[in-house]
Design an enzyme around this catalytic site. Sequence first.
Site, PDB file in Angstrom:
ATOM      1  N   SER A 204       0.837  -1.193   0.000  1.00  0.00           N
ATOM      2  CA  SER A 204       0.000   0.000   0.000  1.00  0.00           C
ATOM      3  C   SER A 204       0.884   1.260   0.000  1.00  0.00           C
ATOM      4  O   SER A 204       1.728   1.407  -0.892  1.00  0.00           O
ATOM      5  CB  SER A 204      -0.946  -0.049   1.199  1.00  0.00           C
ATOM      6  OG  SER A 204      -1.948   0.922   1.119  1.00  0.00           O
ATOM      7  N   ASP A 419      -8.785  -3.332  -6.695  1.00  0.00           N
ATOM      8  CA  ASP A 419      -8.270  -2.941  -5.387  1.00  0.00           C
ATOM      9  C   ASP A 419      -9.056  -1.727  -4.898  1.00  0.00           C
ATOM     10  O   ASP A 419      -9.107  -0.706  -5.579  1.00  0.00           O
ATOM     11  CB  ASP A 419      -6.787  -2.605  -5.496  1.00  0.00           C
ATOM     12  CG  ASP A 419      -6.117  -2.401  -4.146  1.00  0.00           C
ATOM     13  OD1 ASP A 419      -6.700  -1.702  -3.294  1.00  0.00           O
ATOM     14  OD2 ASP A 419      -5.010  -2.924  -3.947  1.00  0.00           O
ATOM     15  N   HIS A 448      -7.142  -5.705  -1.295  1.00  0.00           N
ATOM     16  CA  HIS A 448      -5.943  -4.895  -1.124  1.00  0.00           C
ATOM     17  C   HIS A 448      -4.820  -5.791  -0.627  1.00  0.00           C
ATOM     18  O   HIS A 448      -4.808  -6.211   0.527  1.00  0.00           O
ATOM     19  CB  HIS A 448      -6.245  -3.796  -0.100  1.00  0.00           C
ATOM     20  CG  HIS A 448      -5.239  -2.698  -0.040  1.00  0.00           C
ATOM     21  ND1 HIS A 448      -4.705  -2.094  -1.166  1.00  0.00           N
ATOM     22  CD2 HIS A 448      -4.672  -2.067   1.030  1.00  0.00           C
ATOM     23  CE1 HIS A 448      -3.858  -1.148  -0.795  1.00  0.00           C
ATOM     24  NE2 HIS A 448      -3.814  -1.110   0.524  1.00  0.00           N
TER      25      HIS A 448
END
Length: 507
Positions: A204, A419, A448
Amino acid sequence: MRKQLLVVLAAVALTTTAVPAYATPSKSSVTWGACPADVASPILQCASLEVPLDYRQPDGKKISIEISRLPSTDAAKRRGVLLFNPGGPGGLGLAFPLTWARLGVPSSVLAEYDLIGFDPRGVDHSSPVSCDLKPEQLSLAPKYAHDREEVVQASESAKQIAQQCAASASAPILPYITTANTARDMDQIRAALGEQKISYFGLSYGTYLGAVYASMFPDQTDRVVLDSVVGSTGVDVTTVRRFGEGMQDRFPDFAKWAAIRHSIYGLGATPAEVAATFSKLADRLDEQPAWGVDGSTFRLGTHSLTYQTLAFPVLAQAWQALLNNQAPPAGSMRLPVTGPEQSQRATMISVLCGDNAWPRSISTYQRNVAEDRAAYPMIGGATANVWPCAHWAAQPLEPPVQFSDQGPSNLLLVQNLRDPATPLSGALETREAFGDRARLVTVDQGGHGVGLPYLNSCGFGAVINYLVNGTRPDTDKYCGAEANATRSLTAQQQQAAGKVMDQLRRF
């Protein structure tokens, strides 16, 4: 319009060959000992490093960075160190090596590397900062705005947070809590460990941090994996607006899942009916909040629970309870407040506002909200709204780092097609910026995170094959959809997966 960014990169020849192994580092200056009580483990070691607060004044004020090590299980096979960042900004990193190992990482990875974690500057055990936020301010995402006036109201709330940060005891430190400075801290960690190069796994926001490090210190990178890729501008106004795009991409996966289980949860017999239930609940809670959940909290809580398919049952239970005028499961629609939450949130705000200059005009956000409410109606009215950076007291101290295709070809990007937090568009942007330095593996999967053992075996296999064997695809690669394997998780893996999910639900 994209900002023109400053970049200072060493000229490094492009190569597609694996970097030679180096099993023995030079002398380390790190003294390992026991970890803090909240992350204590018999096999995890910790240490503190002093680094400059302001790297322009290396002999000036110092701050402390807490690092952790899960040592290689086989000294003869040890390649080097694998440094982690689990996201955020502001994510806790000290325990992450142990969490990742407990997810079921192959023994070959644990033999090849010392796994290195760290709390980034400003977070928890690393000179923590605070904006003295009230409990209701800890969810930083703005409220969903239905009209221009609600944008004005959000601006006032954002201004209050920015003013609290500026008045806090941490105010002199906050301008230095940036991605570029955290990347410099990473190089201090590398040097202290006595390593010529570091391998890296970023998830991320950690993908942006890793990409910045690879741009600032290309010669010090070994094997770099960026999982769930943030765009090349970092966490700025463009990136937070992409949350709306990501939700529209991901929600059909949940709608299909819930429709199949209509007899259990009663959310709709078809995906279209599930989508209608979302709108029904959001509208009802806009008018009459219940159980501490208003329409905005419902929208953003739903978004955060689409990050992992593992969380779909909890999300369905929350909807079912709200439909029946009952309290949703604790923590489902609202993140729990934990001890280090203040430092995590203050760090997040500082990085968002210190990396990039944000628009200051309320009319800009009113226009953005109107556009995203139409394009991404589920949460676009929130994520395009006014964030504290619109009222931040200081301008960034330096321009953001620009990615470049000049440097070693050693980046592997892995990305789900659907995502909810870092949609495919950001990964494609980063892939283009790095050119032949990078390869992109896209996975026909929602959620994710790709490089977790219980997800797509093709995507996870690409990560492990690169970390262990140094093998990347010759060209960008596509991984087809697979049946989800989460039902086969052990109790330890379920616990570790839960920790990862909590880390990822940042807003």
